[in-house]
Motif scaffolding. Structure first.
Motif, PDB file in Angstrom:
ATOM      1  N   ASP A 155      41.407  34.908  -2.005  1.00 53.24           N
ATOM      2  CA  ASP A 155      41.026  35.690  -3.184  1.00 53.24           C
ATOM      3  C   ASP A 155      39.560  35.394  -3.496  1.00 53.24           C
ATOM      4  OD1 ASP A 155      40.972  37.241  -5.428  1.00 53.24           O
ATOM      5  OD2 ASP A 155      42.113  35.856  -6.686  1.00 53.24           O
ATOM      6  N   LEU A 156      38.673  36.083  -2.804  1.00 48.01           N
ATOM      7  CA  LEU A 156      37.248  35.813  -2.968  1.00 48.01           C
ATOM      8  C   LEU A 156      36.441  37.072  -2.710  1.00 48.01           C
ATOM      9  CD1 LEU A 156      35.646  34.132   0.122  1.00 48.01           C
ATOM     10  CD2 LEU A 156      38.015  34.885   0.161  1.00 48.01           C
ATOM     11  N   SER A 157      35.207  37.019  -3.134  1.00 52.44           N
ATOM     12  CA  SER A 157      34.268  38.116  -2.911  1.00 52.44           C
ATOM     13  C   SER A 157      32.941  37.513  -2.476  1.00 52.44           C
ATOM     14  CB  SER A 157      34.087  38.945  -4.189  1.00 52.44           C
ATOM     15  OG  SER A 157      33.067  39.921  -4.012  1.00 52.44           O
ATOM     16  N   ILE A 158      32.348  38.095  -1.442  1.00 54.11           N
ATOM     17  CA  ILE A 158      31.042  37.645  -0.961  1.00 54.11           C
ATOM     18  C   ILE A 158      30.021  38.720  -1.294  1.00 54.11           C
ATOM     19  CG2 ILE A 158      29.692  36.933   1.047  1.00 54.11           C
ATOM     20  CD1 ILE A 158      32.274  35.944   2.323  1.00 54.11           C
ATOM     21  N   GLN A 159      29.054  38.352  -2.086  1.00 56.40           N
ATOM     22  CA  GLN A 159      28.054  39.302  -2.547  1.00 56.40           C
ATOM     23  C   GLN A 159      27.010  39.585  -1.463  1.00 56.40           C
ATOM     24  OE1 GLN A 159      28.641  40.558  -5.849  1.00 56.40           O
ATOM     25  NE2 GLN A 159      30.485  39.412  -5.275  1.00 56.40           N
ATOM     26  N   ALA A 160      26.214  40.618  -1.702  1.00 53.19           N
ATOM     27  CA  ALA A 160      25.181  41.008  -0.738  1.00 53.19           C
ATOM     28  C   ALA A 160      24.152  39.907  -0.539  1.00 53.19           C
ATOM     29  CB  ALA A 160      24.498  42.301  -1.187  1.00 53.19           C
ATOM     30  N   ASN A 161      23.980  39.047  -1.539  1.00 50.85           N
ATOM     31  CA  ASN A 161      23.013  37.948  -1.426  1.00 50.85           C
ATOM     32  C   ASN A 161      23.647  36.669  -0.892  1.00 50.85           C
ATOM     33  OD1 ASN A 161      24.555  37.123  -3.579  1.00 50.85           O
ATOM     34  ND2 ASN A 161      22.857  36.929  -5.034  1.00 50.85           N
ATOM     35  N   GLY A 162      24.929  36.730  -0.527  1.00 48.64           N
ATOM     36  CA  GLY A 162      25.604  35.582   0.077  1.00 48.64           C
ATOM     37  C   GLY A 162      26.427  34.740  -0.862  1.00 48.64           C
ATOM     38  N   GLU A 163      26.376  34.984  -2.159  1.00 47.81           N
ATOM     39  CA  GLU A 163      27.160  34.187  -3.104  1.00 47.81           C
ATOM     40  C   GLU A 163      28.661  34.418  -2.895  1.00 47.81           C
ATOM     41  OE1 GLU A 163      26.009  34.875  -7.109  1.00 47.81           O
ATOM     42  OE2 GLU A 163      24.149  33.712  -6.950  1.00 47.81           O
ATOM     43  N   ILE A 164      29.429  33.316  -2.951  1.00 45.80           N
ATOM     44  CA  ILE A 164      30.873  33.376  -2.766  1.00 45.80           C
ATOM     45  C   ILE A 164      31.540  33.161  -4.123  1.00 45.80           C
ATOM     46  CG2 ILE A 164      32.860  32.384  -1.580  1.00 45.80           C
ATOM     47  CD1 ILE A 164      30.951  31.394   0.574  1.00 45.80           C
ATOM     48  N   ILE A 165      32.290  34.145  -4.553  1.00 45.38           N
ATOM     49  CA  ILE A 165      32.977  34.090  -5.850  1.00 45.38           C
ATOM     50  C   ILE A 165      34.476  34.090  -5.598  1.00 45.38           C
ATOM     51  CG2 ILE A 165      33.321  35.236  -8.072  1.00 45.38           C
ATOM     52  CD1 ILE A 165      30.595  36.565  -7.679  1.00 45.38           C
ATOM     53  N   ILE A 166      35.163  33.083  -6.107  1.00 42.79           N
ATOM     54  CA  ILE A 166      36.619  33.055  -5.973  1.00 42.79           C
ATOM     55  C   ILE A 166      37.247  33.669  -7.220  1.00 42.79           C
ATOM     56  CG2 ILE A 166      36.645  31.078  -4.414  1.00 42.79           C
ATOM     57  CD1 ILE A 166      37.405  29.331  -6.796  1.00 42.79           C
ATOM     58  N   THR A 195      31.452  31.004  -9.069  1.00 44.45           N
ATOM     59  CA  THR A 195      30.729  30.924  -7.795  1.00 44.45           C
ATOM     60  C   THR A 195      30.866  29.518  -7.232  1.00 44.45           C
ATOM     61  OG1 THR A 195      29.118  32.592  -8.532  1.00 44.45           O
ATOM     62  CG2 THR A 195      28.490  31.194  -6.677  1.00 44.45           C
ATOM     63  N   ILE A 196      31.299  29.422  -5.995  1.00 46.80           N
ATOM     64  CA  ILE A 196      31.508  28.104  -5.385  1.00 46.80           C
ATOM     65  C   ILE A 196      30.458  27.778  -4.332  1.00 46.80           C
ATOM     66  CG2 ILE A 196      33.987  28.186  -5.793  1.00 46.80           C
ATOM     67  CD1 ILE A 196      34.298  28.849  -2.784  1.00 46.80           C
ATOM     68  N   GLY A 197      29.574  28.695  -4.054  1.00 44.05           N
ATOM     69  CA  GLY A 197      28.554  28.428  -3.044  1.00 44.05           C
ATOM     70  C   GLY A 197      27.896  29.716  -2.591  1.00 44.05           C
ATOM     71  N   SER A 198      27.015  29.588  -1.649  1.00 45.39           N
ATOM     72  CA  SER A 198      26.309  30.749  -1.113  1.00 45.39           C
ATOM     73  C   SER A 198      26.097  30.544   0.381  1.00 45.39           C
ATOM     74  CB  SER A 198      24.969  30.941  -1.822  1.00 45.39           C
ATOM     75  OG  SER A 198      24.317  32.116  -1.380  1.00 45.39           O
ATOM     76  N   LEU A 199      26.366  31.561   1.176  1.00 45.46           N
ATOM     77  CA  LEU A 199      26.241  31.449   2.627  1.00 45.46           C
ATOM     78  C   LEU A 199      24.803  31.140   3.029  1.00 45.46           C
ATOM     79  CD1 LEU A 199      28.470  34.436   3.806  1.00 45.46           C
ATOM     80  CD2 LEU A 199      28.934  32.008   4.149  1.00 45.46           C
ATOM     81  N   GLY A 200      24.664  30.208   3.968  1.00 45.55           N
ATOM     82  CA  GLY A 200      23.343  29.856   4.477  1.00 45.55           C
ATOM     83  C   GLY A 200      22.887  30.845   5.533  1.00 45.55           C
ATOM     84  N   THR A 243      16.578  32.533  -1.044  1.00 41.27           N
ATOM     85  CA  THR A 243      16.744  33.910  -1.507  1.00 41.27           C
ATOM     86  C   THR A 243      16.582  34.833  -0.318  1.00 41.27           C
ATOM     87  OG1 THR A 243      15.795  33.354  -3.673  1.00 41.27           O
ATOM     88  CG2 THR A 243      15.913  35.690  -3.090  1.00 41.27           C
ATOM     89  N   LEU A 244      17.537  35.708  -0.104  1.00 39.18           N
ATOM     90  CA  LEU A 244      17.446  36.601   1.044  1.00 39.18           C
ATOM     91  C   LEU A 244      16.260  37.546   0.888  1.00 39.18           C
ATOM     92  CD1 LEU A 244      21.152  37.586   1.856  1.00 39.18           C
ATOM     93  CD2 LEU A 244      19.733  35.799   2.848  1.00 39.18           C
ATOM     94  N   PRO A 245      15.472  37.723   1.948  1.00 43.91           N
ATOM     95  CA  PRO A 245      14.325  38.625   1.858  1.00 43.91           C
ATOM     96  C   PRO A 245      14.768  40.081   1.813  1.00 43.91           C
ATOM     97  CG  PRO A 245      14.587  37.828   4.099  1.00 43.91           C
ATOM     98  CD  PRO A 245      15.580  37.076   3.265  1.00 43.91           C
ATOM     99  N   ALA A 246      13.856  40.934   1.390  1.00 42.23           N
ATOM    100  CA  ALA A 246      14.145  42.367   1.380  1.00 42.23           C
ATOM    101  C   ALA A 246      14.451  42.823   2.808  1.00 42.23           C
ATOM    102  CB  ALA A 246      12.942  43.132   0.821  1.00 42.23           C
ATOM    103  N   GLY A 247      15.448  43.671   2.920  1.00 43.18           N
ATOM    104  CA  GLY A 247      15.838  44.159   4.238  1.00 43.18           C
ATOM    105  C   GLY A 247      17.023  43.443   4.838  1.00 43.18           C
ATOM    106  N   VAL A 248      17.534  42.393   4.153  1.00 46.92           N
ATOM    107  CA  VAL A 248      18.706  41.663   4.652  1.00 46.92           C
ATOM    108  C   VAL A 248      19.799  41.699   3.596  1.00 46.92           C
ATOM    109  CG1 VAL A 248      19.603  39.462   5.468  1.00 46.92           C
ATOM    110  CG2 VAL A 248      17.275  40.146   6.041  1.00 46.92           C
ATOM    111  N   GLN A 249      20.975  42.142   3.997  1.00 45.17           N
ATOM    112  CA  GLN A 249      22.146  42.158   3.124  1.00 45.17           C
ATOM    113  C   GLN A 249      23.364  41.673   3.885  1.00 45.17           C
ATOM    114  OE1 GLN A 249      22.584  46.163   1.592  1.00 45.17           O
ATOM    115  NE2 GLN A 249      21.458  45.645  -0.278  1.00 45.17           N
TER     116      GLN A 249
END
Length: 280
Positions: free
Chosen positions: A167-178, A188-193, A224-230
């Motif tokens: 039961d989670l959602s991964i945002q376009a910027n990499g944040e992981i929300i349970i 938010t429990i973390g953000s993808l590297g 922070t993800l640069p423009a052009g990466v999602q």
């Protein structure tokens, strides 16, 4: 004549290596995030021939021309073009979309950068992958399909006991929300590297779809993800292998191999005849 044998033999060896690369590409058509390998053929340096025992009054032997010494296959080069994205509806699947990433210029050459997930392998090394088909192990850690630990942007493995629920959602910027649909529990429990490699040709290909960049590691993680990466949740990046083109290249490669084989057979018959004349 022996030079002709060497030239034909070098062609067969190079074509065999190219066929191996094409076969590996075809075998990984269904592997998420796989990048096909190009296997270019290069010619050996040409030799300059001179006529011996004839100086034409200049003290130097006259030049006859050049002689090619065949071809060789030195390396395989991964092609980092974006693969198509496919919806899977799987909670731990995530794809990188970096098609809009701005190119960079290096040594008067324009290079297309590429984004990768950062993972930690069993030996503790930091490597990169495009395969976002993730899972959760018994310790509540987010892992690749091969069991390597997926790192967050803080450089540490992503871990939470509630990850296994899916039961989670991964945002376009990499944040992981349970528990994203439960306001009382959502957090938010973390953000993808994610790392950005400006020149992907410097990467060393490893096993299980991993890449390594010597001297690189946690310092490359993007805060922070640069423009052009999602990042696209519940999607997976397909391999960038063009099946029809790969099969066509394999057929052409086989024909070239057979042509070199016939040249060798012709030389072999000629040598056999010379051997017979010598015995007479």
């Amino acid at each position: 004549m022996l030079r002709g044998i060497n030239t034909a033999a070098s062609g067969m060896i190079a074509l065999q290596r190219k066929q191996n690369a094409l076969t590996n590409n075809l075998a990984n058509v269904e592997t998420p995030g796989f990048k096909q390998d190009a296997s270019p053929l290069r010619s050996f340096p040409e030799m300059l021939l001179e006529r011996i025992n004839q100086t034409e009054g200049t003290g130097r032997a006259p030049k006859i021309g050049t002689l090619s010494m065949g071809v060789y296959n030195q390396e395989t080069l991964p092609q980092f073009s974006q693969g198509s994205l496919e919806s899977t509806n799987m909670p731990f699947d995530v794809a990188i979309n970096d098609q809009a990433l701005a190119p960079v210029t290096s040594n008067d050459k324009t290079i297309q950068p590429a984004a990768f997930f950062a993972v930690q392998t069993a030996d503790g090394s930091i490597q990169f992958t495009r395969n976002g088909r993730f899972a959760v192990n018994g310790n509540g850690q987010l892992t690749t399909s091969a069991g390597d630990l997926v790192l967050g942007k803080n450089g540490r493995p992503i871990m939470n006991s509630e990850l296994s629920s899916g039961d989670l959602s991964i945002q376009a910027n990499g944040e992981i929300i349970i528990h994203p649909n439960n306001p009382a529990q959502a957090r938010t429990i973390g953000s993808l590297g994610v790392v950005i490699v400006n020149n992907p040709n410097q990467l060393i290909k490893k096993d299980n779809g991993l890449y390594e960049l010597k001297g690189a590691g946690l310092a490359m993680l993007q805060q922070t993800l640069p423009a052009g990466v999602q990042l696209q949740h519940k999607m997976i990046e397909q391999s960038n292998v063009d099946t029809s083109q790969t099969i066509t290249d394999m057929m052409a490669n086989i024909r070239l191999y057979e042509a070199n084989q016939k040249v060798l057979q012709a030389y072999d018959k000629t040598l056999e005849q010379l051997s017979t004349i010598g015995r007479v």
